[in-house]
Design a protein around this motif. Structure first.
Motif, PDB file in Angstrom:
ATOM      1  N   ARG B   9       4.356  -3.735 -11.980  1.00 66.35           N
ATOM      2  CA  ARG B   9       4.331  -5.145 -11.577  1.00 66.35           C
ATOM      3  C   ARG B   9       2.927  -5.733 -11.756  1.00 66.35           C
ATOM      4  O   ARG B   9       2.746  -6.796 -12.327  1.00 66.35           O
ATOM      5  N   THR B  10       1.938  -4.986 -11.222  1.00 71.72           N
ATOM      6  CA  THR B  10       0.561  -5.488 -11.303  1.00 71.72           C
ATOM      7  C   THR B  10       0.070  -5.517 -12.743  1.00 71.72           C
ATOM      8  O   THR B  10      -0.631  -6.442 -13.149  1.00 71.72           O
ATOM      9  N   ALA B 288       3.914   5.607   3.908  1.00 73.21           N
ATOM     10  CA  ALA B 288       4.013   6.049   2.515  1.00 73.21           C
ATOM     11  C   ALA B 288       4.320   4.858   1.608  1.00 73.21           C
ATOM     12  O   ALA B 288       3.696   4.686   0.553  1.00 73.21           O
ATOM     13  N   ASN B 289       5.263   4.034   2.013  1.00 74.59           N
ATOM     14  CA  ASN B 289       5.621   2.872   1.202  1.00 74.59           C
ATOM     15  C   ASN B 289       4.452   1.918   1.039  1.00 74.59           C
ATOM     16  O   ASN B 289       4.176   1.425  -0.052  1.00 74.59           O
ATOM     17  N   LYS B 290       3.773   1.652   2.143  1.00 76.65           N
ATOM     18  CA  LYS B 290       2.667   0.690   2.075  1.00 76.65           C
ATOM     19  C   LYS B 290       1.496   1.257   1.260  1.00 76.65           C
ATOM     20  O   LYS B 290       0.936   0.565   0.410  1.00 76.65           O
ATOM     21  N   ALA B 291       1.136   2.502   1.560  1.00 76.57           N
ATOM     22  CA  ALA B 291       0.001   3.113   0.856  1.00 76.57           C
ATOM     23  C   ALA B 291       0.319   3.232  -0.629  1.00 76.57           C
ATOM     24  O   ALA B 291      -0.545   2.993  -1.480  1.00 76.57           O
ATOM     25  N   GLY B 292       1.559   3.597  -0.955  1.00 73.35           N
ATOM     26  CA  GLY B 292       1.962   3.712  -2.355  1.00 73.35           C
ATOM     27  C   GLY B 292       1.854   2.381  -3.079  1.00 73.35           C
ATOM     28  O   GLY B 292       1.382   2.304  -4.218  1.00 73.35           O
ATOM     29  N   ARG B 293       2.263   1.354  -2.411  1.00 71.08           N
ATOM     30  CA  ARG B 293       2.219   0.026  -3.021  1.00 71.08           C
ATOM     31  C   ARG B 293       0.773  -0.417  -3.286  1.00 71.08           C
ATOM     32  O   ARG B 293       0.452  -0.920  -4.369  1.00 71.08           O
ATOM     33  N   ALA B 294      -0.097  -0.194  -2.291  1.00 75.04           N
ATOM     34  CA  ALA B 294      -1.506  -0.576  -2.457  1.00 75.04           C
ATOM     35  C   ALA B 294      -2.129   0.218  -3.599  1.00 75.04           C
ATOM     36  O   ALA B 294      -2.811  -0.333  -4.464  1.00 75.04           O
ATOM     37  N   LEU B 295      -1.872   1.503  -3.604  1.00 81.82           N
ATOM     38  CA  LEU B 295      -2.398   2.393  -4.639  1.00 81.82           C
ATOM     39  C   LEU B 295      -1.921   1.944  -6.029  1.00 81.82           C
ATOM     40  O   LEU B 295      -2.711   1.843  -6.971  1.00 81.82           O
ATOM     41  N   GLY B 296      -0.640   1.680  -6.142  1.00 81.66           N
ATOM     42  CA  GLY B 296      -0.098   1.257  -7.438  1.00 81.66           C
ATOM     43  C   GLY B 296      -0.790  -0.001  -7.935  1.00 81.66           C
ATOM     44  O   GLY B 296      -1.111  -0.130  -9.125  1.00 81.66           O
ATOM     45  N   ASP B 297      -1.041  -0.900  -7.007  1.00 79.54           N
ATOM     46  CA  ASP B 297      -1.717  -2.141  -7.363  1.00 79.54           C
ATOM     47  C   ASP B 297      -3.135  -1.855  -7.866  1.00 79.54           C
ATOM     48  O   ASP B 297      -3.569  -2.381  -8.887  1.00 79.54           O
ATOM     49  N   GLN B 298      -3.845  -0.978  -7.156  1.00 79.52           N
ATOM     50  CA  GLN B 298      -5.220  -0.641  -7.530  1.00 79.52           C
ATOM     51  C   GLN B 298      -5.282   0.034  -8.897  1.00 79.52           C
ATOM     52  O   GLN B 298      -6.158  -0.290  -9.712  1.00 79.52           O
ATOM     53  N   VAL B 299      -4.365   0.962  -9.153  1.00 81.24           N
ATOM     54  CA  VAL B 299      -4.364   1.683 -10.430  1.00 81.24           C
ATOM     55  C   VAL B 299      -4.257   0.701 -11.592  1.00 81.24           C
ATOM     56  O   VAL B 299      -4.861   0.889 -12.647  1.00 81.24           O
ATOM     57  N   ALA B 300      -3.522  -0.373 -11.360  1.00 82.21           N
ATOM     58  CA  ALA B 300      -3.302  -1.341 -12.438  1.00 82.21           C
ATOM     59  C   ALA B 300      -4.290  -2.502 -12.383  1.00 82.21           C
ATOM     60  O   ALA B 300      -4.078  -3.520 -13.035  1.00 82.21           O
TER      61      ALA B 300
END
Lengths: 439, 439
Positions: B9-10, B288-300
């Motif tokens: 998404r990001t 897990a859901n929140k941390a995963g979402r933040a992480l995914g955003d940062q990676v991109a």
């Protein structure tokens, strides 16, 4: 009575001696007006169940409570309360906690001023008793007014097996957003209620002193009863001769409860301040209890203050298979003023994990300011457990948090009571994402 | 999978091109582990109902998802993931989202290492399917462990008509205050569960490879099944050769999700920070859901961050007439350190106005700091609607509000869902009053 009891409690602590006299126009004290629809519906068995404390209990606590004493005028110079058909009562300090009266249009009365038979509000325990006795299954009732009381009285009448028509000037629950109010209108229609929006009762057809039909602009609705639920007006006639009343006829006490030296007020005869400092008329028991308590403390030398309101409210429409809770908190759309630039999203989800039998649809409307990201308002409509979800949003508003706080904070999840991403947080996140979108 | 989807998404927004490969050891993706007890109880009909997104759905979203691929080791120098019985998979950046495994003591296995028949955790969908097939009415089951999963599996087994014994090392729900955990123990006993606290399974009696009884220190409990619900350990063996693991075997990502250059982690293999900055192991799907979402955003290339946790948790024990929701938020008693001086009060009330049929008892424990008046923790136990009340308290904690904020803020009241003084606020007020008391 909250104020009176708190005075005595605080006086014990501060070592003051107070003589507390309460003059009550009726015969009942400390009853739950909010419980009236549930007495009418039959969910509450006995009138007495709605009475939290009887006059005797108040007296036992040391309060000189006098029932059947209607104060008609407060003479603030002579420091006396003038009592209808009785002697004046002198005071050093006076607390005005007269509440509000139902708004009763001309058409509710016969030419001689007597009330039309079958037409009544749902305001006092006397009203409650009359409705509980008179509403019979199969009869027809028109509920005039689509606010909280109107909605709750519709619920009560449907539960009792009546044929119900709701007539409301604008929308059902018009203080809510259209998406939220519409859910309740839909739920009502689902259980057979005729919902007539954007209409008003202009007159009645009366036979032998009793209502036979209500007249709307374009038609008549035959009926056996009319519940008048058109809002309330502050009961401040006793101060009409003073300059203490606002244009709306309300009192505007400061956060200590004071309106003038030695004159205090709390409850439905008052406006309250929002957390942003604006005056608003929000006649609700929660505010009355809190303001009364703070005021009582202050009168006796304490320092409790009433810190204001957010505009939080909740009601329910539940009949048979339909169970809808609706709630709101925060600023109303029409109160939003520049430079605040609201970004608003309506989100649908479920109250519990989708695979659980508890899962019910929920609609959430979140509004936040584009620039500051501050949360502005949250409204919800949905199944069991939906309504009290606004409390978490109210807490964020209370502490002036952002839509991101609501979206990311640590709320409780288990499958029977929430989704893994709590729906309130999904809704907040969508607003945050919309704010973030370039262009 | 939250991270993977957010990356894509990001990336669309930031214009980056990412090739996202997911290696999953099992066959299922995105399933609700929290829903397992409700499949076992029969409230959820089908195993597939617990699967939020199938592998096919993930692939359709553009993720190269490979099931049945167990990563045994991450070589961070060579930048490859070593796959059991397969080829290495190269990466530029790697996300460790391996979760946790149930703690399985020695006694759960036969001398040859094979699992004892009838003994199993409630961790994977395979476990869920086995329990749903094997538990038969009238049989006996011992649940080892009194945490959330233990309590929920007791509920499931009672609902299926088994005779249930719960064995727990300390108290039922020992992360809750004694007053709160005791409510659940009482509820369990009310529906016939044998609750054995301060005891542990030391060994099993096994017949033909199948459990016949569990041995406690002082006696044996004959049984047909043993649910192992003794907590979880982070699944971080794949990084055991590195210096990235804490003493507890966890990863400790920063708020962006990063643990080392190009190495990211989220979920039950990680510790999380409390809002006060302390590391804690709180393996919950919400984090897990929140941390995963933040992480995914940062990676991109995005800037979402995971802002930490409060220690919010909720569960339910509901069988027949017993319906108990228990929830908590905030610091645990044993984590309180000077100069914080907690003032704690337990208050009992009702979830709705006392005259309403919905009114159920609720117990609320509020703790606040004597000097700063800051709210520290809130726990509740009570009937329907009790549990999610902690969300309002969680919001106050999140924004570092005081016990006075909780006591005086504007929460929602209507008779079917609250008392005029909301019980959460009565509880907070009592703490405030205790703090105010001289001496």
């Amino acid at each position: 009575m909250s104020a009176a009891h708190q005075m005595l409690r605080t006086a014990r602590r501060t070592g003051r001696t107070l003589e507390v006299t309460v003059l009550e126009a009726g015969q009942f004290t400390s009853y739950s007006a909010c419980g009236i629809p549930y007495l009418v519906s039959g969910e509450v068995d006995e009138l007495d169940d709605l009475v939290a404390r009887t006059p005797e209990q108040h007296r036992a606590a040391g309060i000189d409570l006098r029932t059947g004493q209607r104060v008609t005028r407060l003479d603030l110079d002579a420091r006396v309360a003038e009592v209808e058909g009785g002697d004046d009562v002198a005071f050093d300090q006076v607390v005005v906690a007269t509440g509000a009266c139902p708004r009763m249009p001309q058409w509710t009365r016969l030419p001689d001023g007597a009330p039309v038979g079958g037409v009544r509000p749902a305001s006092t325990l006397e009203d409650a008793r009359a409705w509980a006795q008179e509403l019979a299954p199969g009869e027809r009732v028109v509920v005039a007014g689509g606010g909280y009381i109107g909605v709750e009285m519709v619920e009560a009448a449907v539960r009792r097996g009546l044929q119900v028509t709701l007539v409301t000037r604008s929308r059902v629950l018009s203080t809510f957003a259209p998406e939220v109010g519409a859910e309740v209108a839909r739920g009502m229609r689902e259980v057979g209620v005729e919902v007539v929006e954007h209409a008003a009762v202009t007159d009645l057809e009366v036979e032998d002193g009793r209502v036979a039909a209500v007249r709307l602009r374009e038609r008549s609705v035959p009926t056996d009863h009319v519940v008048v639920a058109l809002g309330v007006v502050p009961a401040t006639d006793l101060l009409a001769h003073t300059d203490l009343l606002s244009e709306r006829g309300t009192l505007r006490p400061d956060e200590t409860g004071r309106v003038a030296p030695g004159v205090w007020a709390a409850g439905d005869c008052c406006e309250v301040r929002t957390r942003d400092g604006a005056w608003t008329y929000a006649p609700l028991g929660t505010h009355a209890n809190k303001a009364g308590r703070a005021l009582g403390d202050q009168v006796a030398g304490g320092d409790l203050t009433f810190p204001g309101v957010l505009g939080t409210a909740i009601t329910r429409f539940a009949v048979g298979e339909v169970h809808l809770e609706v709630a709101r908190t925060g600023i109303l759309d029409h109160q939003v003023a520049a430079p605040v630039d609201p970004v608003t999203v309506v989100t649908r989800g479920t109250t519990a994990s989708g695979y659980m039998p508890e899962a019910a649809p929920i609609t959430i409307r979140v509004s936040a300011d584009r620039v500051s990201r501050r949360l502005l308002s949250v409204e919800v409509a949905g199944g069991p457990g939906a309504g009290k979800r606004v409390d978490a949003a109210a807490a964020v508003l209370w502490l002036r948090g952002s839509v991101d706080d609501l979206a990311w904070m640590d709320l409780a999840y288990a499958p029977p009571v929430a989704t893994a991403w709590e729906v309130l947080q999904i809704a907040a996140r969508r607003v945050a994402e919309l704010i973030d979108q370039p262009g």
